[in-house]
Design an enzyme around this catalytic site. Sequence first.
Site, PDB file in Angstrom:
ATOM      1  CG  ASP A  99     -13.578   6.198  -0.787  1.00 53.85           C
ATOM      2  OD1 ASP A  99     -13.394   6.051   0.442  1.00 53.85           O
ATOM      3  OD2 ASP A  99     -12.642   6.212  -1.613  1.00 53.85           O
ATOM      4  CD  GLN A 149     -13.080  -2.143  -0.033  1.00 53.03           C
ATOM      5  OE1 GLN A 149     -12.292  -2.066   0.900  1.00 53.03           O
ATOM      6  NE2 GLN A 149     -14.302  -2.652   0.119  1.00 53.03           N
ATOM      7  CG  HIS A 206      -8.488  -0.137  -2.471  1.00 52.76           C
ATOM      8  ND1 HIS A 206      -7.689  -1.221  -2.140  1.00 52.76           N
ATOM      9  CD2 HIS A 206      -9.088   0.242  -1.308  1.00 52.76           C
ATOM     10  CE1 HIS A 206      -7.815  -1.481  -0.851  1.00 52.76           C
ATOM     11  NE2 HIS A 206      -8.661  -0.599  -0.317  1.00 52.76           N
ATOM     12  NE  ARG A 243     -10.385  -5.436   1.294  1.00 49.66           N
ATOM     13  CZ  ARG A 243      -9.615  -4.376   1.554  1.00 49.66           C
ATOM     14  NH1 ARG A 243     -10.143  -3.298   2.101  1.00 49.66           N
ATOM     15  NH2 ARG A 243      -8.330  -4.343   1.235  1.00 49.66           N
ATOM     16  CB  CYS A 272     -14.153   1.040   0.568  1.00 47.28           C
ATOM     17  SG  CYS A 272     -13.759   2.800   0.590  1.00 47.28           S
ATOM     18  NE  ARG A 296      -3.813   0.651   2.039  1.00 45.06           N
ATOM     19  CZ  ARG A 296      -5.022   0.762   2.604  1.00 45.06           C
ATOM     20  NH1 ARG A 296      -5.205   1.552   3.639  1.00 45.06           N
ATOM     21  NH2 ARG A 296      -6.044   0.078   2.119  1.00 45.06           N
TER      22      ARG A 296
HETATM   23  N1   CP Z   1     -11.160  -0.198   2.919  1.00 45.05           N
HETATM   24  C1   CP Z   1      -9.878  -0.193   3.281  1.00 45.05           C
HETATM   25  O1   CP Z   1      -8.951  -0.424   2.487  1.00 45.05           O
HETATM   26  O2   CP Z   1      -9.686   0.065   4.605  1.00 45.05           O
HETATM   27  P1   CP Z   1      -8.299   0.325   5.331  1.00 45.05           P
HETATM   28  O3   CP Z   1      -7.782   1.663   4.852  1.00 45.05           O
HETATM   29  O4   CP Z   1      -8.627   0.349   6.795  1.00 45.05           O
HETATM   30  O5   CP Z   1      -7.347  -0.763   4.980  1.00 45.05           O
HETATM   31  N1  NVA Z   2     -10.095   6.668  -1.200  1.00 39.55           N
HETATM   32  C1  NVA Z   2      -9.691   6.262   0.120  1.00 39.55           C
HETATM   33  C2  NVA Z   2      -9.855   4.792   0.289  1.00 39.55           C
HETATM   34  C3  NVA Z   2      -9.548   4.280   1.670  1.00 39.55           C
HETATM   35  C4  NVA Z   2      -9.707   2.800   1.791  1.00 39.55           C
HETATM   36  C5  NVA Z   2      -8.256   6.679   0.359  1.00 39.55           C
HETATM   37  O1  NVA Z   2      -7.413   6.492  -0.531  1.00 39.55           O
HETATM   38  O2  NVA Z   2      -7.962   7.205   1.443  1.00 39.55           O
END
Ligand code: CP
Ligand code: NVA
Length: 305
Positions: free
Chosen positions: A220, A132, A129, A287, A259, A102
Amino acid sequence: MKRNLLSIEDITRTDLDRIIEFSAELKQQRGQMTYTPLLGKSIGMIFAKSSTRTRISFEVGIRELGGNPLYLEQSKMQVGRGESVADTAKVLSRYLHGIVIRTYKHEDVIDLAENGSIPVINALTDAFHPCQVLTDLFTIYEFSRKLDGIKLVFVGDAQCNMANSLILGAKLAGIELVISSPEEFKPSDKIINAPFGTGSAHWEPDPLKAVESADYIYTDVWVSMGCEDEAEYRLKVFRPYQVNSKLLDAAPEARIMHCLPAHRGEEITDAAVDSPRSIVFDQAENRLHVQKAILSLIFEEINKQ
Ligand code: CP
Ligand code: NVA
């Protein structure tokens, strides 16, 4: 299934069907610990951004499949102080059997995959992502017993990683996706026009019009990780796109998706998150099952070689 999962574009419709079927099996069999395709394998989990769901579900999932997860904070690695991504990929390929990452720049994840010799799974970048969205497709399938022909509406920041991956996911799955956002946050032309899959995606600026006859409404956060400097402006410009009782009244059959993390009172109200129509915690649970299915399908191929 391909060795790397960097974007939904790495997934075929056959892969998606296998992921859905296998996720359901793993969900049903949770706790048996008899299926261990990751036995003897160490999976590095490089995180440059915060995470609750992704980190914990991958860590638990890797252990449940017999593997050894290593949580690696990107800022504490040498890549955080100037070592190249390519050299990092070559070194990590000598120790690990796979990487979950990530980070910010999507190009860094491509670089890592191209320069290493082990599978790389994108656990969120500024652009995409995919884990997700594969989970979201599984969750929709669980509730509707089909994907083709479902109407999904995304309301909010149509340029964020979630919107980008949902567009590709909807196309892959034969879903009709409508995206509602302010004009300046319209979906990227390159992604919305990508020739991919059998579904469709189109933009509609009016959120009340967009949600008409929706099966699912998705939102989101308005301020994604890395966009904190624009927070004040974003909270203002996205205000008409809040998922609230008025929007839900315009789509009486729709289930509510997010999400997570939810910023209650911003993109979604308490009433919407906690409504009986909300399936956000089912998505969060899934997930784990879906990522276990993804890892299993990737490593089953590798174990055969
Ligand atoms: N939805 C998601 O990716 O959550 P986190 O940022 O907590 O991993
Ligand atoms: N769009 C959000 C998703 C978090 C899971 C971000 O990137 O912060």
